[in-house]
Design a protein around this motif. Structure first.
Motif, PDB file in Angstrom:
ATOM      1  N   ALA A  43     -11.431  -4.717  -4.634  1.00 11.92           N
ATOM      2  CA  ALA A  43     -11.401  -4.817  -3.175  1.00 11.92           C
ATOM      3  C   ALA A  43     -10.628  -6.033  -2.667  1.00 11.92           C
ATOM      4  O   ALA A  43     -10.006  -5.975  -1.607  1.00 11.92           O
ATOM      5  CB  ALA A  43     -12.834  -4.840  -2.645  1.00 11.92           C
TER       6      ALA A  43
ATOM      7  N   ASP B 175      -6.671  -1.665  -1.268  1.00 13.18           N
ATOM      8  CA  ASP B 175      -7.316  -0.356  -1.482  1.00 13.18           C
ATOM      9  C   ASP B 175      -6.740   0.242  -2.763  1.00 13.18           C
ATOM     10  O   ASP B 175      -5.810   1.043  -2.734  1.00 13.18           O
ATOM     11  CB  ASP B 175      -7.020   0.543  -0.274  1.00 13.18           C
TER      12      ASP B 175
ATOM     13  N   GLY C 148     -12.003   0.227  -8.290  1.00 15.63           N
ATOM     14  CA  GLY C 148     -11.434  -0.547  -7.183  1.00 15.63           C
ATOM     15  C   GLY C 148     -11.372  -2.030  -7.489  1.00 15.63           C
ATOM     16  O   GLY C 148     -12.040  -2.526  -8.405  1.00 15.63           O
TER      17      GLY C 148
ATOM     18  N   SER D 182       0.838  -1.209   0.000  1.00 18.24           N
ATOM     19  CA  SER D 182       0.000   0.000   0.000  1.00 18.24           C
ATOM     20  C   SER D 182       0.872   1.259   0.000  1.00 18.24           C
ATOM     21  O   SER D 182       0.537   2.262  -0.652  1.00 18.24           O
ATOM     22  CB  SER D 182      -0.963   0.003   1.196  1.00 18.24           C
TER      23      SER D 182
END
Lengths: 263, 263
Positions: free
Chosen positions: B74, B78, B72, B10
């Motif tokens: 999921a 993210d 997105g 991330s």
């Protein structure tokens, strides 16, 4: 003997035990594990166990005696190891002396039994997956070769690995590696693929044991660690007495091949 | 950029999203799945999904949009698919038109995203097992080849399989087949071994994509279904708009490679 191919392992052993069956067990009691056999005086047992532990691909130990002199192998069925093999080979000082259909007169309270995995189990898995196992298709014994791959020595037990060879198309060779990887207790994945010279095989058409098989255009040979390896180690160790099965005349057990799959 | 190799997926995506990272993602966020990207207008989605379903080795679908226009994914983290790839390729009518570092201006409510498994995951498993992955060792892109192996067609999507090649010693080739068999979601086991001509490769030293690598004496080439295959199918289908990643500039996800192992 065709009517015997679908009988249970215990029924087949009963025929063998009573002298009514003395031949090759290949194809009988399908679905059940057949084993290579080694019987040794107890003094040699620890070194042989270490040899198996150090060389699990050629010598995958599936069961051994609980105590010297015990002719049973409880984890494999109701077995009397003195009578339940169709044909035995007797080695004295490492040299083949004779074959017998039972070893009742040779048995004594000092002998230890070792049952080792056999290629019949993985051949069944390969055939079940639709692969052409050439030695089966051609109705001959699988070709086997002495290699230059050394086994790990354990006391007097030593020697190079013996391998069996089965040729496949490239795609089926990959599939065969996958299938056999599920069965480490019956030699597992191949130890070599391709060039025979790389492992010391001078002529792939002249096996040291068994029979040559056809290798078709575009096929690639796969080589598996073979249960003849411990016989070579026995010849080198030369114990005063050793007893094995006659090639192809195996110990038929109550254990299912599917039980041996690790995934 | 060395300090980024051990940051989380991330955090790496945040650097990419804000324009601070536009390069090759190989070696970054080790342990986490990186994906090939395909974005298509929704009208083409069902045929492309069928193409992936029918050709799971070159096109292992790991995730796709829940609804058209949703940027997105999921299940992978993210993700904002409009900005989280270091470099995008824009194809118009099947022809590469341009590269961009984001696709915010191209995005619309009709686009569907597909994330496909990538060889980085299985290369990590091979390296972890101590194997020499030649393209990594030599610091080049893996060699890739167009083959004569046809994919199953699905609507307008068709074409022959593209493969990547990595050479190994025979014993390590067997090990590599075992290791990659655990990871069907990232191309799985090789599709071919040995002779390049058998699958239509004229010269193994002249790849169609990527770079040639050394093949050492006694080594045997292994060929894996490759994520470039869907790009060939896109060229053949020629949708008015298609967006992919630039080779090597992958979608870095929060999913662990180890989660993909089927055993």
């Amino acid at each position: 003997m065709k009517e015997l191919t679908n009988i249970s392992p215990s029924e087949l052993r009963e025929h063998i035990r009573t002298g009514g069956f003395t031949g090759n067990t290949s194809g009988f009691a399908p679905g059940f594990v057949q084993c290579n056999l080694v019987i040794l005086p107890s003094k040699w047992a620890a070194d042989f166990l270490r040899f198996c532990q150090a060389n699990p691909k050629p010598c995958p130990l599936i069961a051994c005696s609980a105590t010297p002199g015990d002719p049973g192998l409880a984890t494999l069925g109701d077995i009397d190891i003195r009578r339940d093999i169709p044909s035995y080979r007797i080695f004295r000082d490492g040299v083949l002396a004779e074959e017998r259909s039972d070893i009742v007169e040779l048995w004594n309270d000092d002998l230890m039994t070792f049952a080792l995995g056999c290629s019949f189990s993985f051949e069944e898995a390969l055939i079940g997956a639709g692969l052409d196992v050439r030695n089966i298709t051609e109705g001959v014994n699988v070709p086997m070769y002495r290699t230059n791959i050394p086994c790990e020595s354990a006391g007097p037990f030593s020697g190079n690995m013996v391998v069996s060879m089965r040729p496949f198309s490239p795609a089926n060779a990959i599939r065969a590696i996958q299938i056999c990887s599920r069965f480490p207790a019956v030699h597992g994945a191949p130890v070599h693929i391709g060039d025979p010279a790389a492992i010391g095989i001078a002529d792939i058409n002249t096996p040291d044991y068994g029979d040559a098989v056809s290798i078709l255009d575009g096929e690639i040979p796969l080589y598996w660690a073979c249960g003849v390896t411990p016989q070579v180690a026995l010849e080198n160790a030369a114990p005063p007495l050793a007893i094995t099965h006659t090639p192809g005349c195996m110990l038929v057990t109550d254990k299912r091949n599917s039980e041996l799959a690790v995934f």
